[in-house]
Design a protein around this motif. Sequence first.
Motif, PDB file in Angstrom:
ATOM      1  N   MET A 202       8.296  -4.292  12.589  1.00  0.00           N
ATOM      2  CA  MET A 202       7.139  -5.027  12.093  1.00  0.00           C
ATOM      3  C   MET A 202       7.501  -6.481  11.829  1.00  0.00           C
ATOM      4  N   SER A 203       6.689  -7.391  12.327  1.00  0.00           N
ATOM      5  CA  SER A 203       6.954  -8.812  12.130  1.00  0.00           C
ATOM      6  C   SER A 203       6.579  -9.221  10.706  1.00  0.00           C
ATOM      7  N   ASP A 204       7.116 -10.345  10.287  1.00  0.00           N
ATOM      8  CA  ASP A 204       6.795 -10.872   8.969  1.00  0.00           C
ATOM      9  C   ASP A 204       5.300 -11.146   8.839  1.00  0.00           C
ATOM     10  N   ASP A 205       4.720 -11.735   9.876  1.00  0.00           N
ATOM     11  CA  ASP A 205       3.293 -12.065   9.827  1.00  0.00           C
ATOM     12  C   ASP A 205       2.436 -10.807   9.692  1.00  0.00           C
ATOM     13  N   GLU A 206       2.806  -9.754  10.405  1.00  0.00           N
ATOM     14  CA  GLU A 206       2.045  -8.510  10.314  1.00  0.00           C
ATOM     15  C   GLU A 206       2.158  -7.914   8.921  1.00  0.00           C
ATOM     16  N   LEU A 207       3.355  -7.950   8.359  1.00  0.00           N
ATOM     17  CA  LEU A 207       3.545  -7.411   7.021  1.00  0.00           C
ATOM     18  C   LEU A 207       2.729  -8.200   6.005  1.00  0.00           C
ATOM     19  N   VAL A 208       2.777  -9.516   6.089  1.00  0.00           N
ATOM     20  CA  VAL A 208       1.997 -10.353   5.170  1.00  0.00           C
ATOM     21  C   VAL A 208       0.522 -10.000   5.260  1.00  0.00           C
ATOM     22  N   SER A 209       0.038  -9.807   6.478  1.00  0.00           N
ATOM     23  CA  SER A 209      -1.369  -9.457   6.678  1.00  0.00           C
ATOM     24  C   SER A 209      -1.703  -8.117   6.039  1.00  0.00           C
ATOM     25  N   LYS A 210      -0.825  -7.122   6.216  1.00  0.00           N
ATOM     26  CA  LYS A 210      -1.076  -5.795   5.664  1.00  0.00           C
ATOM     27  C   LYS A 210      -1.025  -5.794   4.140  1.00  0.00           C
ATOM     28  N   LEU A 211      -0.245  -6.695   3.575  1.00  0.00           N
ATOM     29  CA  LEU A 211      -0.150  -6.778   2.120  1.00  0.00           C
ATOM     30  C   LEU A 211      -1.371  -7.437   1.490  1.00  0.00           C
ATOM     31  N   GLY A 212      -2.132  -8.161   2.298  1.00  0.00           N
ATOM     32  CA  GLY A 212      -3.332  -8.815   1.773  1.00  0.00           C
ATOM     33  C   GLY A 212      -3.390 -10.302   2.012  1.00  0.00           C
ATOM     34  N   GLY A 213      -2.365 -10.834   2.670  1.00  0.00           N
ATOM     35  CA  GLY A 213      -2.377 -12.252   3.006  1.00  0.00           C
ATOM     36  C   GLY A 213      -1.593 -13.118   2.036  1.00  0.00           C
ATOM     37  N   GLU A 214      -1.612 -14.402   2.299  1.00  0.00           N
ATOM     38  CA  GLU A 214      -0.857 -15.374   1.509  1.00  0.00           C
ATOM     39  C   GLU A 214      -1.425 -15.458   0.080  1.00  0.00           C
ATOM     40  N   ASN A 215      -0.513 -15.654  -0.872  1.00  0.00           N
ATOM     41  CA  ASN A 215      -0.900 -15.916  -2.267  1.00  0.00           C
ATOM     42  C   ASN A 215      -1.831 -14.824  -2.825  1.00  0.00           C
TER      43      ASN A 215
END
Length: 282
Positions: free
Chosen positions: A110-123
């Motif tokens: 899993m890429s970092d960007d995909e993980l960030v997206s699955k977590l709910g996004g930035e900030n």
Amino acid sequence: MKQKCSLLTRSNEKERKKNEKMAQMATLTEKQANEYLNARPTYPTIWYKVLAGRTSNHKVAWDVGTGNGQAALGVADYYQRVVATDIDEKPMSIAKPHPNVTYLHTPASMSDDELVSKLGGENSIDLIVAAQSLHYFDLKRFYAIVRRVLRKEGGTIAVWVYNDLVVTPKVDAIMKRLVDSTKPYRNLKMNLAFDGYKEIEFPFKNIRLGTQGRPKALEIPHKLSLDGYLGFFKSWQPLVKAKEQGAELLKPSMINEFKEAWGDQNQVKDVAYRAFMLAGKL
């Protein structure tokens, strides 16, 4: 010790091999997921209450390297939604369900960007916790993701590890010999845990709950029978690692020593796990 989330990508062959190596390390105790669930202590509820008091909002928390979901369930009492992630689905398969907890498999690919997206996004994350897991991570990449998803205002990250089990002087003396025998089989990441996170990087603002170089010493009370105590070793990573290299460190003679030192083999004893916490803000 506990199975953990990888945050690496496979942008090239070198990175791919690195990911596979970290995943292999992380699964050493996942192969004994049930033993892990039965032998490990429950983190004190006051920890979660204190950490919740350090965040401005209580909407979303991330339990990274969730394992069987123990920390996620504790955090869920204080946050509307908890995303609990792990590199391996096996330990999560025995995690208890909770209406506030979403268990998410995050493989090494899993890429970092995909993980960030699955977590709910930035900030978007109010609290990040990593229980018994930080020492497995690629810290540079993990902290880069933390800086992306943790709320800039009011967000908190907290990590902890336990590295010793205190029973009685006689039992503890045998345990020390066993711990010392694992040294040739421990890698640098394991030693970070054995050192109570005193040497691990933690570049966050001090909130007086343990900071880089000065982790906060804590205790986790627990009750164990002799069978439970010996069961602890079945999923204890240094012994698993040694056994995979052909060394059986917990010999029958030492098990007999433990039994003799324990006394009444039906007695359930009050024990304490020595723990260390680091916590901070961006």
